[in-house]
Design a protein around this motif. Structure first.
Motif, PDB file in Angstrom:
ATOM      1  N   ILE A   1      -2.082  -9.091   9.693  1.00 43.57           N
ATOM      2  CA  ILE A   1      -3.234  -8.519   8.977  1.00 43.57           C
ATOM      3  C   ILE A   1      -4.019  -7.584   9.897  1.00 43.57           C
ATOM      4  O   ILE A   1      -4.422  -6.488   9.484  1.00 43.57           O
ATOM      5  CB  ILE A   1      -4.140  -9.631   8.415  1.00 43.57           C
ATOM      6  CG1 ILE A   1      -3.381 -10.419   7.348  1.00 43.57           C
ATOM      7  CG2 ILE A   1      -5.423  -9.040   7.820  1.00 43.57           C
ATOM      8  CD1 ILE A   1      -4.131 -11.626   6.808  1.00 43.57           C
ATOM      9  N   ARG A   2      -4.205  -7.993  11.137  1.00 47.26           N
ATOM     10  CA  ARG A   2      -4.926  -7.111  12.077  1.00 47.26           C
ATOM     11  C   ARG A   2      -4.195  -5.778  12.228  1.00 47.26           C
ATOM     12  O   ARG A   2      -4.820  -4.719  12.278  1.00 47.26           O
ATOM     13  CB  ARG A   2      -5.053  -7.789  13.441  1.00 47.26           C
ATOM     14  CG  ARG A   2      -6.162  -8.793  13.505  1.00 47.26           C
ATOM     15  CD  ARG A   2      -6.429  -9.249  14.926  1.00 47.26           C
ATOM     16  NE  ARG A   2      -7.057 -10.561  14.895  1.00 47.26           N
ATOM     17  CZ  ARG A   2      -6.411 -11.723  15.006  1.00 47.26           C
ATOM     18  NH1 ARG A   2      -5.122 -11.737  15.190  1.00 47.26           N
ATOM     19  NH2 ARG A   2      -7.065 -12.859  14.933  1.00 47.26           N
ATOM     20  N   GLN A   3      -2.872  -5.838  12.344  1.00 44.56           N
ATOM     21  CA  GLN A   3      -2.091  -4.586  12.457  1.00 44.56           C
ATOM     22  C   GLN A   3      -2.312  -3.712  11.227  1.00 44.56           C
ATOM     23  O   GLN A   3      -2.513  -2.501  11.333  1.00 44.56           O
ATOM     24  CB  GLN A   3      -0.597  -4.918  12.538  1.00 44.56           C
ATOM     25  CG  GLN A   3      -0.020  -4.975  13.938  1.00 44.56           C
ATOM     26  CD  GLN A   3       1.476  -5.144  13.875  1.00 44.56           C
ATOM     27  OE1 GLN A   3       1.975  -6.119  13.316  1.00 44.56           O
ATOM     28  NE2 GLN A   3       2.202  -4.205  14.430  1.00 44.56           N
TER      29      GLN A   3
ATOM     30  N   LEU B   1      -4.181   0.323  10.456  1.00 50.14           N
ATOM     31  CA  LEU B   1      -3.324   1.435  10.020  1.00 50.14           C
ATOM     32  C   LEU B   1      -4.080   2.496   9.221  1.00 50.14           C
ATOM     33  O   LEU B   1      -3.795   3.691   9.308  1.00 50.14           O
ATOM     34  CB  LEU B   1      -2.186   0.849   9.171  1.00 50.14           C
ATOM     35  CG  LEU B   1      -0.834   1.519   9.163  1.00 50.14           C
ATOM     36  CD1 LEU B   1      -0.318   1.780  10.567  1.00 50.14           C
ATOM     37  CD2 LEU B   1       0.155   0.656   8.377  1.00 50.14           C
ATOM     38  N   CYS B   2      -5.005   2.052   8.395  1.00 43.74           N
ATOM     39  CA  CYS B   2      -5.787   2.977   7.560  1.00 43.74           C
ATOM     40  C   CYS B   2      -7.008   2.197   7.073  1.00 43.74           C
ATOM     41  O   CYS B   2      -7.225   1.064   7.497  1.00 43.74           O
ATOM     42  CB  CYS B   2      -4.954   3.504   6.387  1.00 43.74           C
ATOM     43  SG  CYS B   2      -4.321   2.234   5.284  1.00 43.74           S
TER      44      CYS B   2
ATOM     45  N   GLU C   1       3.695  14.487  -1.116  1.00 44.69           N
ATOM     46  CA  GLU C   1       3.203  14.944  -2.432  1.00 44.69           C
ATOM     47  C   GLU C   1       1.678  14.955  -2.492  1.00 44.69           C
ATOM     48  O   GLU C   1       1.099  15.133  -3.562  1.00 44.69           O
ATOM     49  CB  GLU C   1       3.739  14.033  -3.543  1.00 44.69           C
ATOM     50  CG  GLU C   1       5.250  14.076  -3.730  1.00 44.69           C
ATOM     51  CD  GLU C   1       5.714  15.327  -4.453  1.00 44.69           C
ATOM     52  OE1 GLU C   1       4.911  15.902  -5.211  1.00 44.69           O
ATOM     53  OE2 GLU C   1       6.874  15.727  -4.243  1.00 44.69           O
ATOM     54  N   LYS C   2       1.045  14.655  -1.335  1.00 48.56           N
ATOM     55  CA  LYS C   2      -0.424  14.665  -1.222  1.00 48.56           C
ATOM     56  C   LYS C   2      -1.098  13.635  -2.137  1.00 48.56           C
ATOM     57  O   LYS C   2      -2.193  13.880  -2.688  1.00 48.56           O
ATOM     58  CB  LYS C   2      -0.983  16.062  -1.474  1.00 48.56           C
ATOM     59  CG  LYS C   2      -0.452  17.105  -0.474  1.00 48.56           C
ATOM     60  CD  LYS C   2      -1.211  18.390  -0.586  1.00 48.56           C
ATOM     61  CE  LYS C   2      -0.798  19.484   0.386  1.00 48.56           C
ATOM     62  NZ  LYS C   2       0.161  19.193   1.402  1.00 48.56           N
ATOM     63  N   GLN C   3      -0.461  12.499  -2.305  1.00 50.89           N
ATOM     64  CA  GLN C   3      -1.045  11.431  -3.106  1.00 50.89           C
ATOM     65  C   GLN C   3      -1.964  10.560  -2.254  1.00 50.89           C
ATOM     66  O   GLN C   3      -1.709  10.368  -1.059  1.00 50.89           O
ATOM     67  CB  GLN C   3       0.071  10.539  -3.688  1.00 50.89           C
ATOM     68  CG  GLN C   3       1.012  11.260  -4.614  1.00 50.89           C
ATOM     69  CD  GLN C   3       0.303  11.782  -5.849  1.00 50.89           C
ATOM     70  OE1 GLN C   3      -0.396  11.046  -6.533  1.00 50.89           O
ATOM     71  NE2 GLN C   3       0.489  13.061  -6.140  1.00 50.89           N
ATOM     72  N   HIS C   4      -3.004  10.031  -2.873  1.00 51.94           N
ATOM     73  CA  HIS C   4      -3.776   8.958  -2.239  1.00 51.94           C
ATOM     74  C   HIS C   4      -2.963   7.679  -2.439  1.00 51.94           C
ATOM     75  O   HIS C   4      -2.616   7.316  -3.561  1.00 51.94           O
ATOM     76  CB  HIS C   4      -5.157   8.821  -2.894  1.00 51.94           C
ATOM     77  CG  HIS C   4      -5.984   7.710  -2.295  1.00 51.94           C
ATOM     78  ND1 HIS C   4      -5.739   6.375  -2.551  1.00 51.94           N
ATOM     79  CD2 HIS C   4      -7.031   7.747  -1.445  1.00 51.94           C
ATOM     80  CE1 HIS C   4      -6.608   5.635  -1.885  1.00 51.94           C
ATOM     81  NE2 HIS C   4      -7.409   6.441  -1.197  1.00 51.94           N
ATOM     82  N   ILE C   5      -2.682   7.000  -1.324  1.00 48.77           N
ATOM     83  CA  ILE C   5      -1.751   5.862  -1.382  1.00 48.77           C
ATOM     84  C   ILE C   5      -2.504   4.555  -1.122  1.00 48.77           C
ATOM     85  O   ILE C   5      -3.091   4.365  -0.051  1.00 48.77           O
ATOM     86  CB  ILE C   5      -0.639   6.014  -0.314  1.00 48.77           C
ATOM     87  CG1 ILE C   5       0.070   7.360  -0.462  1.00 48.77           C
ATOM     88  CG2 ILE C   5       0.344   4.850  -0.393  1.00 48.77           C
ATOM     89  CD1 ILE C   5       0.884   7.753   0.788  1.00 48.77           C
ATOM     90  N   THR C   6      -2.467   3.673  -2.113  1.00 48.49           N
ATOM     91  CA  THR C   6      -2.942   2.305  -1.913  1.00 48.49           C
ATOM     92  C   THR C   6      -1.722   1.400  -1.820  1.00 48.49           C
ATOM     93  O   THR C   6      -0.816   1.498  -2.652  1.00 48.49           O
ATOM     94  CB  THR C   6      -3.812   1.819  -3.090  1.00 48.49           C
ATOM     95  OG1 THR C   6      -4.958   2.658  -3.217  1.00 48.49           O
ATOM     96  CG2 THR C   6      -4.268   0.381  -2.878  1.00 48.49           C
TER      97      THR C   6
ATOM     98  N   ASP D   1      -3.590   5.254   2.569  1.00 42.08           N
ATOM     99  CA  ASP D   1      -5.004   5.608   2.630  1.00 42.08           C
ATOM    100  C   ASP D   1      -5.871   4.373   2.478  1.00 42.08           C
ATOM    101  O   ASP D   1      -6.965   4.322   3.019  1.00 42.08           O
ATOM    102  CB  ASP D   1      -5.344   6.612   1.513  1.00 42.08           C
ATOM    103  CG  ASP D   1      -4.582   7.906   1.706  1.00 42.08           C
ATOM    104  OD1 ASP D   1      -4.935   8.669   2.617  1.00 42.08           O
ATOM    105  OD2 ASP D   1      -3.605   8.133   0.970  1.00 42.08           O
ATOM    106  N   LEU D   2      -5.386   3.411   1.709  1.00 39.42           N
ATOM    107  CA  LEU D   2      -6.116   2.150   1.544  1.00 39.42           C
ATOM    108  C   LEU D   2      -5.124   1.004   1.597  1.00 39.42           C
ATOM    109  O   LEU D   2      -4.206   0.931   0.771  1.00 39.42           O
ATOM    110  CB  LEU D   2      -6.864   2.129   0.193  1.00 39.42           C
ATOM    111  CG  LEU D   2      -7.597   0.820  -0.118  1.00 39.42           C
ATOM    112  CD1 LEU D   2      -8.697   0.539   0.908  1.00 39.42           C
ATOM    113  CD2 LEU D   2      -8.181   0.846  -1.529  1.00 39.42           C
TER     114      LEU D   2
END
Ligand code: SF4
Length: 227
Positions: free
Chosen positions: A144-146, A150-151, A90-95, A109-110
């Motif tokens: 956490i490192r993984q 990821l982004c 859906e082209k959302q910015h994903i936090t 994305d975050l």
């Protein structure tokens, strides 16, 4: 999915503070922070089953481009990966807001990671029956490192007292985290509590080169849910 609540508001914390966002809050958590501000997803979890189609319909109706997947602990939700794939489509910015104890190959994305310090361990709550498992699980540096890989990421620490900085410095060093991505957030469920801690926390942020993050939603709405 087991969902606690969905709502459309502004992001209250972190690097995207103030951005209008749809929130999808999953129910269930593997930790039990004694000061948890969403006990309805952890200590006394409430949930309703919502399909991915229903969640996407909500996103399409309200989102202006940003979706925050939060909890509880969203990374333990069985459908977290397909949910983020649908949001990507859906082209959302994903936090993703996570404590960073569980990895899943999500679209994001975050990655907003909030490693839990020893100030979170519930030694006195519920007869201390969650203290041992919480203490064992709360900090997982390899996970956490993984997630950091990821982004884009931010490391958001909930600070109760000034001595928490000793732990934060050690974690930032162990993770080799970018200091510019480290955020200090005052613990507090009321604007008064947040303001009291923010006075000295701002000074610590200045000294350390970390970022201070407000809790805008607490300032604006207090402990109200769904806002
Ligand atoms: S990790 Fe988050 S949701 Fe889980 S108990 Fe701690 S504050 Fe609550």
């Amino acid at each position: 999915m087991n969902i606690s609540e969905t709502f459309y508001s502004i992001q209250g914390e972190g690097g995207l503070v103030g951005v209008p966002s749809v929130f999808i809050r999953t129910s269930g958590c593997n930790l039990r922070c004694h000061w948890c501000d969403t006990p309805y997803t952890s200590w006394e979890p409430e949930k309703k089953e919502q399909s991915l189609d229903e969640l996407m319909a909500y996103v399409r109706r309200f989102s202006r481009g940003h979706v925050v997947v939060t909890g509880g602990e969203p990374m333990i939700a069985p459908d977290i990966v397909p949910l983020t794939q649908r949001l990507r489509a859906e082209k959302q910015h994903i936090t993703i807001e996570t404590a960073g104890t569980v990895f899943a190959p999500v679209e994001c994305d975050l990655m907003s990671i909030s490693p839990k310090l020893s100030n979170s361990t519930p030694v006195a709550r519920d007869g201390g029956r969650w203290a041992e498992s919480h203490e064992r699980l709360r900090y997982q540096p390899d996970v956490i490192r993984q997630l950091m890989g990821l982004c884009d990421y931010q490391l958001k620490f909930v600070v109760v007292m000034e001595s928490d900085l000793l732990e934060i410095r050690a974690i930032v060093q162990e993770l080799a985290a970018d200091v510019a991505k480290v955020q200090l957030m005052p613990e507090g469920r009321t604007a008064g509590e947040v303001h009291e801690r923010s006075r000295w926390l701002v000074e610590i942020a200045k000294d350390e080169g970390y970022r201070y993050t407000p809790r805008l939603h607490v300032d604006l709405f207090g402990p109200q849910r769904g806002v």
